[in-house]
Design a protein around this motif. Structure first.
Motif, mmCIF file in Angstrom:
data_model
loop_
_atom_site.group_PDB
_atom_site.id
_atom_site.type_symbol
_atom_site.label_atom_id
_atom_site.label_comp_id
_atom_site.label_asym_id
_atom_site.label_seq_id
_atom_site.Cartn_x
_atom_site.Cartn_y
_atom_site.Cartn_z
ATOM 1 N N GLY A 1 0.822 -1.205 0.000
ATOM 2 C CA GLY A 1 0.000 0.000 0.000
ATOM 3 C C GLY A 1 0.856 1.256 0.000
ATOM 4 N N PRO A 2 0.227 2.404 -0.079
ATOM 5 C CA PRO A 2 0.991 3.654 -0.117
ATOM 6 C C PRO A 2 1.889 3.818 1.115
ATOM 7 C CG PRO A 2 -1.337 4.082 -0.500
ATOM 8 C CD PRO A 2 -1.207 2.647 -0.121
ATOM 9 N N VAL A 3 3.154 4.116 0.860
ATOM 10 C CA VAL A 3 4.128 4.364 1.926
ATOM 11 C C VAL A 3 4.207 5.877 2.113
ATOM 12 C CG1 VAL A 3 6.527 4.094 2.642
ATOM 13 C CG2 VAL A 3 5.421 2.295 1.307
ATOM 14 N N PRO A 4 4.109 6.376 3.335
ATOM 15 C CA PRO A 4 4.113 7.831 3.570
ATOM 16 C C PRO A 4 5.528 8.420 3.514
ATOM 17 C CG PRO A 4 3.896 6.687 5.648
ATOM 18 C CD PRO A 4 3.896 5.631 4.583
ATOM 19 N N TRP A 5 6.166 8.360 2.332
ATOM 20 C CA TRP A 5 7.555 8.782 2.194
ATOM 21 C C TRP A 5 7.799 10.197 2.719
ATOM 22 C CZ3 TRP A 5 10.483 4.818 1.274
ATOM 23 C CH2 TRP A 5 10.025 3.760 0.492
ATOM 24 N N LEU B 1 10.689 8.931 7.662
ATOM 25 C CA LEU B 1 10.829 8.682 6.233
ATOM 26 C C LEU B 1 11.113 9.978 5.464
ATOM 27 C CD1 LEU B 1 8.052 6.009 5.553
ATOM 28 C CD2 LEU B 1 10.530 5.691 5.555
ATOM 29 N N ALA B 2 10.566 11.100 5.919
ATOM 30 C CA ALA B 2 10.823 12.379 5.255
ATOM 31 C C ALA B 2 12.291 12.772 5.400
ATOM 32 C CB ALA B 2 9.921 13.468 5.828
ATOM 33 N N LYS B 3 12.832 12.592 6.604
ATOM 34 C CA LYS B 3 14.256 12.896 6.805
ATOM 35 C C LYS B 3 15.133 11.999 5.943
ATOM 36 C CE LYS B 3 13.684 14.215 11.632
ATOM 37 N NZ LYS B 3 13.953 13.805 13.015
ATOM 38 N N VAL B 4 14.816 10.711 5.951
ATOM 39 C CA VAL B 4 15.589 9.762 5.149
ATOM 40 C C VAL B 4 15.461 10.111 3.666
ATOM 41 C CG1 VAL B 4 15.725 7.335 4.430
ATOM 42 C CG2 VAL B 4 15.488 7.907 6.844
ATOM 43 N N SER B 5 14.278 10.485 3.227
ATOM 44 C CA SER B 5 14.069 10.841 1.819
ATOM 45 C C SER B 5 14.901 12.053 1.426
ATOM 46 C CB SER B 5 12.590 11.116 1.553
ATOM 47 O OG SER B 5 11.817 9.962 1.779
ATOM 48 N N LEU C 1 11.093 19.596 -1.583
ATOM 49 C CA LEU C 1 10.696 18.199 -1.405
ATOM 50 C C LEU C 1 9.613 18.044 -0.347
ATOM 51 C CD1 LEU C 1 11.336 15.330 -2.383
ATOM 52 C CD2 LEU C 1 13.052 15.190 -0.597
ATOM 53 N N THR C 2 9.774 18.685 0.793
ATOM 54 C CA THR C 2 8.833 18.490 1.899
ATOM 55 C C THR C 2 8.232 19.790 2.427
ATOM 56 O OG1 THR C 2 10.552 18.654 3.581
ATOM 57 C CG2 THR C 2 10.116 16.459 2.679
ATOM 58 N N GLY C 3 8.765 20.925 2.019
ATOM 59 C CA GLY C 3 8.290 22.198 2.555
ATOM 60 C C GLY C 3 8.683 22.381 4.017
ATOM 61 N N GLY C 4 9.645 21.590 4.484
ATOM 62 C CA GLY C 4 10.058 21.653 5.884
ATOM 63 C C GLY C 4 9.311 20.674 6.765
ATOM 64 N N GLY C 5 8.322 20.037 6.216
ATOM 65 C CA GLY C 5 7.483 19.145 7.008
ATOM 66 C C GLY C 5 7.921 17.708 6.930
ATOM 67 N N PRO C 6 7.167 16.830 7.503
ATOM 68 C CA PRO C 6 5.934 17.069 8.260
ATOM 69 C C PRO C 6 6.238 17.800 9.567
ATOM 70 C CG PRO C 6 6.569 14.766 8.411
ATOM 71 C CD PRO C 6 7.521 15.421 7.463
ATOM 72 N N GLY C 7 5.391 18.692 9.909
ATOM 73 C CA GLY C 7 5.675 19.569 11.044
ATOM 74 C C GLY C 7 6.869 20.433 10.685
ATOM 75 N N PHE C 8 7.913 20.340 11.494
ATOM 76 C CA PHE C 8 9.166 21.046 11.206
ATOM 77 C C PHE C 8 10.330 20.057 11.150
ATOM 78 C CE2 PHE C 8 6.509 24.386 13.018
ATOM 79 C CZ PHE C 8 6.687 25.385 12.091
ATOM 80 N N GLU C 9 10.042 18.805 10.834
ATOM 81 C CA GLU C 9 11.046 17.748 10.891
ATOM 82 C C GLU C 9 12.192 17.941 9.899
ATOM 83 O OE1 GLU C 9 11.367 15.260 13.110
ATOM 84 O OE2 GLU C 9 9.643 16.082 14.167
#
Length: 184
Positions: free
Chosen positions: A35-39, A45-49, A125-133
């Motif tokens: 299923g969809p992975v929340p990359w 996952l956002a930091k790793v991405s 890529l993330t706009g600084g998100g999710p949150g400020f991560e």
């Protein structure tokens, strides 16, 4: 030509879209039934991405740098070492590695300074998100100065950040010179 990190961020944001419509999620669903992975919507996952895309975007340039230094090593050094009975491991330790030290110093310096001032990749890529991560110091400086009109605070942050980066750069250069003297 090397595309800018901002362009890479936009392209990879489409590839890593956490929705089912993201390219990577579509491939994973079609091939593995995953299923969809929340990359980009999961903090870890956002930091790793961001890290993986940043490394992917910069590895080519550093590979060319190392290749240029490798090609500049005279083949006579290896010929003499072979005649003297040195194996490939000793040749690497006593010829290749010492002569690659300047390339390593340049590469590390560019990676450190580039990593500290990164703005465009996490922003697109993330706009600084999710949150400020994945929010960076440079994003904070630019957002405060340009986005919020808090020029004094942004300028003060920029000055402190510049001093910190300069101190780290000088420290790294001094350490690199010490290592170069020891190796060469």
């Amino acid at each position: 030509a090397i595309p800018s990190m901002a362009v890479l961020g936009l392209v990879w944001a489409y590839i890593l879209s956490p929705l089912g419509s993201g390219v990577l999620n579509s491939v994973l669903d079609a091939t593995l039934g995953v299923g969809p992975v929340p990359w980009l919507s999961d903090a870890t996952l956002a930091k790793v991405s961001v890290i993986v895309v940043g490394v992917w975007g910069g590895v080519g340039w550093h590979a060319v740098l190392y290749l240029a230094y490798l090609q500049s090593i005279p083949s006579e050094y290896y010929e003499v070492a072979t005649i003297d009975g040195a194996g490939s491991w000793k040749q690497f330790l006593h010829i290749t590695l010492p002569l690659l030290t300047p390339a390593m110093v340049i590469s590390q310096f560019l990676l450190m300074t580039g990593g500290l001032k990164v703005f465009d990749l996490p922003y697109t890529l993330t706009g600084g998100g999710p949150g400020f991560e994945t929010y960076t110091i440079t994003q904070s400086i630019i957002t405060m100065g340009v986005g919020q009109g808090r020029y004094a605070v942004a300028s003060a942050l920029a000055v402190v950040f510049t001093i910190a980066v300069a101190a780290l750069a000088v420290g790294q250069l001094l350490l690199s010179r010490r290592i170069e003297r020891r190796v060469l």
